[in-house]
Scaffold this motif. Structure first.
Motif, PDB file in Angstrom:
ATOM      1  N   GLU A 108      11.949 -11.093 -10.022  1.00 15.63           N
ATOM      2  CA  GLU A 108      12.916 -10.423  -9.150  1.00 15.63           C
ATOM      3  C   GLU A 108      12.460  -9.041  -8.695  1.00 15.63           C
ATOM      4  OE1 GLU A 108      14.199  -9.600 -13.450  1.00 15.63           O
ATOM      5  OE2 GLU A 108      13.231 -11.201 -12.274  1.00 15.63           O
ATOM      6  N   SER A 109      11.279  -8.597  -9.095  1.00 18.33           N
ATOM      7  CA  SER A 109      10.801  -7.267  -8.720  1.00 18.33           C
ATOM      8  C   SER A 109      10.610  -7.158  -7.214  1.00 18.33           C
ATOM      9  CB  SER A 109       9.476  -6.967  -9.428  1.00 18.33           C
ATOM     10  OG  SER A 109       8.974  -5.709  -9.002  1.00 18.33           O
ATOM     11  N   HIS A 110      10.972  -6.005  -6.651  1.00 19.83           N
ATOM     12  CA  HIS A 110      10.758  -5.806  -5.218  1.00 19.83           C
ATOM     13  C   HIS A 110       9.364  -5.261  -4.919  1.00 19.83           C
ATOM     14  CE1 HIS A 110      11.886  -1.629  -6.262  1.00 19.83           C
ATOM     15  NE2 HIS A 110      11.223  -1.278  -5.179  1.00 19.83           N
ATOM     16  N   TYR A 111       8.589  -5.002  -5.991  1.00 21.29           N
ATOM     17  CA  TYR A 111       7.199  -4.589  -5.801  1.00 21.29           C
ATOM     18  C   TYR A 111       6.322  -5.820  -5.654  1.00 21.29           C
ATOM     19  CZ  TYR A 111       8.752   0.037  -7.250  1.00 21.29           C
ATOM     20  OH  TYR A 111       9.404   1.242  -7.331  1.00 21.29           O
ATOM     21  N   ASP A 112       5.393  -5.775  -4.706  1.00 19.73           N
ATOM     22  CA  ASP A 112       4.538  -6.927  -4.424  1.00 19.73           C
ATOM     23  C   ASP A 112       3.251  -6.920  -5.228  1.00 19.73           C
ATOM     24  OD1 ASP A 112       6.278  -7.771  -2.241  1.00 19.73           O
ATOM     25  OD2 ASP A 112       5.438  -6.060  -1.142  1.00 19.73           O
ATOM     26  N   ALA A 113       2.743  -5.721  -5.570  1.00 19.65           N
ATOM     27  CA  ALA A 113       1.436  -5.640  -6.200  1.00 19.65           C
ATOM     28  C   ALA A 113       1.346  -4.437  -7.120  1.00 19.65           C
ATOM     29  CB  ALA A 113       0.339  -5.558  -5.139  1.00 19.65           C
ATOM     30  N   ALA A 114       0.452  -4.544  -8.097  1.00 18.74           N
ATOM     31  CA  ALA A 114       0.163  -3.435  -9.011  1.00 18.74           C
ATOM     32  C   ALA A 114      -1.324  -3.128  -8.950  1.00 18.74           C
ATOM     33  CB  ALA A 114       0.549  -3.806 -10.437  1.00 18.74           C
TER      34      ALA A 114
END
Length: 304
Positions: free
Chosen positions: A138-144
């Protein structure tokens, strides 16, 4: 038991694993890790102190002198390589929100600007924490942006690797414990200290630097840090070549004690690279001993 600035999968965790395979405690901040050492909850902690690209780690430099004295017992140097990691199915062109630590963002700035120009980069507490967040469905971040070990730990897909702008970058970590006996010198040592100016005036920094220069002590790092009292008030965090038990280093520290209102001695410890300093003529222990003997003999009548 040791602690470290976590979570698992950070470069700090990687550095810790070079000195022990035993279980260790992860802390969410450098401050928490060092305070746990002060309270005696752990015997020591591994924290980052310097990066070859970004310089000193402010949190560590400040927290080392923020409370009960601590001592650096050793250093570890780790090569820093970053990758871009995503949830399965995410393509490079889909990346709009990137999460990473501030130092990682700085070290990968140009690559990110070129390869994901429409992405917004947000800073996290750690690169491994960023990977853990991106791994949440559910994270709204696409990449780390993180180390490979972190991407693998949290089950992410590697889109790119070695994306740092400065290949060959390294981060220096220190193992910190409570103040105590100084380890024996090895001949390839560093000493870390923090010196405060007595007052801000022309030549104030020079007075500090002269204590090292006139004794042939080489500095490997010097950084100014605000004392957090008044605007423009700074102290200096310094690493030098040599050990407290080297006469030239001991006398430099004595000189600092005379010209500075406060000096924090943070330890003498073996260098990670095992490099021995080049000691100039007149600055060896034997030279100091010979000079001291000569002075002691002045004014003494010859036996004959």
């Amino acid at each position: 038991m040791l602690g470290y600035f976590g979570p698992a999968g950070t470069f700090t965790h990687q550095a810790l694993r070079t000195i022990t395979d035993e279980d260790a405690v992860a802390f969410s901040s450098v401050r928490e890790a060092l305070e746990a050492v002060r309270r005696g909850e752990i015997s020591g902690a591994v924290v980052p102190i310097e990066n070859s690209v970004e310089g000193g780690v402010s949190a560590t430099l400040d927290e080392l002198i923020a409370g009960e004295p601590l001592a650096i017992r050793g250093e570890i140097v780790v090569a820093v390589e970053f990758g871009l990691y995503v949830r399965e199915g995410t393509r490079l062109e889909d990346v709009r929100e990137v999460l990473t630590h501030g130092h990682a963002a700085a070290q990968c700035r140009y690559w990110l600007a070129e390869m994901v120009p429409r992405a917004t980069v947000t800073e996290a507490g750690s690169t491994a924490g960023a990977a853990a967040e991106v791994a949440r469905p559910e994270s709204h971040y696409d990449a780390a942006v993180c180390a490979r070990v972190a991407g693998e730990t949290y089950g992410l897909t590697e889109l790119a690797y070695a994306i740092e702008d400065n290949p060959g970058a390294v981060t220096r970590f220190v193992e910190v414990g409570r103040a105590g006996a100084v380890p024996e010198r090895t001949g390839a040592d560093k000493t870390t200290l923090v010196a405060y100016m007595r007052e801000d005036h022309s030549g104030a920094l020079l007075e500090i630097l002269e204590q090292f220069a006139v004794r042939g002590v080489n500095l490997t790092r010097i950084e100014s840090r605000p004392t957090k009292t008044t605007l423009g008030s700074y102290c200096f965090s310094i690493d030098v070549e040599g050990h407290l038990h080297d006469r030239r280093v001991a006398e430099a520290l004595a000189g600092l004690h005379r010209v500075c209102p406060r000096v924090h001695f943070l330890g003498s410890y073996p260098r990670a690279d095992q490099a021995r300093p080049k000691i100039g003529d007149g600055f060896t222990d034997d030279s100091y001993e010979a000079a001291a003997s000569w002075v002691d003999g002045l004014g003494v009548p010859d036996a004959g």
